[in-house]
Design an enzyme around this catalytic site. Structure first.
Site, mmCIF file in Angstrom:
data_model
loop_
_atom_site.group_PDB
_atom_site.id
_atom_site.type_symbol
_atom_site.label_atom_id
_atom_site.label_comp_id
_atom_site.label_asym_id
_atom_site.label_seq_id
_atom_site.Cartn_x
_atom_site.Cartn_y
_atom_site.Cartn_z
ATOM 1 N N HIS A 79 1.210 14.194 12.577
ATOM 2 C CA HIS A 79 0.738 14.194 13.968
ATOM 3 C C HIS A 79 -0.552 13.391 14.100
ATOM 4 C CE1 HIS A 79 3.707 17.272 15.362
ATOM 5 N NE2 HIS A 79 3.788 17.382 14.043
ATOM 6 N N HIS A 133 1.987 9.537 18.204
ATOM 7 C CA HIS A 133 3.020 10.231 17.421
ATOM 8 C C HIS A 133 3.991 10.976 18.309
ATOM 9 C CE1 HIS A 133 0.145 13.686 17.659
ATOM 10 N NE2 HIS A 133 1.257 14.409 17.640
ATOM 11 N N HIS A 156 3.352 22.447 24.341
ATOM 12 C CA HIS A 156 4.099 22.613 23.102
ATOM 13 C C HIS A 156 5.108 23.760 23.239
ATOM 14 C CE1 HIS A 156 0.827 20.179 21.316
ATOM 15 N NE2 HIS A 156 1.703 19.908 20.372
ATOM 16 N N HIS A 174 8.530 21.414 15.900
ATOM 17 C CA HIS A 174 7.078 21.479 15.695
ATOM 18 C C HIS A 174 6.514 22.821 16.159
ATOM 19 C CE1 HIS A 174 2.886 20.532 15.631
ATOM 20 N NE2 HIS A 174 2.772 20.278 16.913
ATOM 21 N N ASN A 194 0.832 -1.198 0.000
ATOM 22 C CA ASN A 194 0.000 0.000 0.000
ATOM 23 C C ASN A 194 0.865 1.245 0.000
ATOM 24 O OD1 ASN A 194 -2.679 -1.344 0.684
ATOM 25 N ND2 ASN A 194 -1.441 -1.967 2.439
HETATM 26 C C1 23J Z 1 -0.782 22.071 16.185
HETATM 27 C C2 23J Z 1 -1.411 23.034 16.913
HETATM 28 C C3 23J Z 1 -1.913 22.750 18.151
HETATM 29 C C4 23J Z 1 -1.790 21.473 18.654
HETATM 30 C C5 23J Z 1 -1.138 20.460 17.924
HETATM 31 C C6 23J Z 1 -0.654 20.777 16.688
HETATM 32 C C7 23J Z 1 -0.993 19.084 18.476
HETATM 33 O O1 23J Z 1 -1.618 18.707 19.420
HETATM 34 C C8 23J Z 1 0.010 18.141 17.926
HETATM 35 O O2 23J Z 1 -0.318 17.026 17.565
HETATM 36 O O3 23J Z 1 1.180 18.505 17.905
HETATM 37 S S1 23J Z 1 -2.453 21.114 20.244
HETATM 38 MN MN MN Z 2 1.830 16.497 17.657
#
Ligand code: 23J
Ligand code: MN
Length: 257
Positions: A69, A73, A207, A79, A62
């Protein structure tokens, strides 16, 4: 000298067990939905190339499509804007994918309040009982949320005010990011931040503080109930996506029986 032959024997005898902390990856695997003004991540999807048929008489394979994400993950430092000059997922040193795990159990609190937030005082109390969080540890926040993992609606737990899932407030995210020499934070929910994290005084504090301090995230973990509060070893294996911000990830734990 390290005794890897002892480990090999203990794996063979079952004295050391391997626990899979990974959620299954398929089209219904829950993904994050951001407010509509933002770009959205893609679900996981398999696209068949051949299945022992005219497209490939002796082989099945496949292509797959997915966001970085999606599902269980790994969040790399780049990020988040606070870590934009730090490692991409391919650059994370392999020695920093493996470490001792500490499991902070807040299943009861999250069941009583889906917006439960872990405070610095909870971490200090945990350390008083179980010892200091070791250097290079994966800090795993056990909330019981994985029981909703096969039901995207229950997993997101959203109402008109957005999702309601447990997490960390800014003070606690900053504390973990700066006061402990950890690898990162692992959670059972869709992302390392709380459902209400967009509206916090520092938006998405986990984050912000973890990526900005060269720490990592692990999400949608399962089977944390099979780990002791401390003593397990966790191995995270994200794909080596050059320039990537994260990757679906197999996460395994070694547990002494
Ligand atoms: C981008 C913006 C906000 C969030 C996230 C991604 C994630 O949770 C992620 O999977 O990194 S909260
Ligand atoms: Mn993430």
């Amino acid at each position: 000298m390290a005794n890897l032959s002892a480990l090999a024997q203990e794996l063979a005898s079952g004295a050391v067990q391997v626990i899979d902390l990974t959620s299954p990856l398929h089209e219904e695997t829950p993904i994050l939905t951001l407010p509509p003004e933002f770009g959205q991540t893609a679900k996981f999807k398999l696209e068949q190339i051949s299945n022992y048929d005219e497209k490939g008489p002796a082989w099945y394979w496949n292509n797959f499509h997915t966001g970085e994400h999606t599902g269980t993950h790994f969040d790399a430092p780049n990020h988040w804007v606070t870590g934009k000059d730090l490692d991409d997922v391919s650059q994370v040193p392999p020695s920093r994918l493996i470490g001792p795990a500490v499991v902070l159990d807040f299943v009861k609190e999250a069941a009583a309040n889906p917006d439960f937030l872990l405070e610095v005082s909870h971490i200090e109390a945990w350390e008083k009982e179980h010892g200091a969080i070791p250097k290079g540890a994966w800090v795993l926040f056990r909330t019981g949320w994985s029981k909703f993992g096969d039901d995207p609606v229950a997993f997101a737990n959203a109402d008109e005010n957005g999702p309601h899932t447990p997490g960390l407030p800014p003070e606690c995210a900053e504390y973990l990011g700066t006061k402990r020499d950890i690898l990162g934070l692992g959670v059972e929910t869709v992302g390392i931040d709380a459902g209400g994290a967009f509206g916090m005084s520092v938006p998405f504090p986990c984050h912000n503080m973890l990526m900005g301090n060269n720490k990592y995230g692990l999400t949608q973990l399962r089977n944390l109930d099979k780990l002791p509060p401390q003593g397990a070893i966790v191995i995270a294996a994200p794909l080596k996506i050059v320039g990537g911000s994260g990757s679906p990830c197999r996460v395994l734990a070694l547990v002494s029986k």
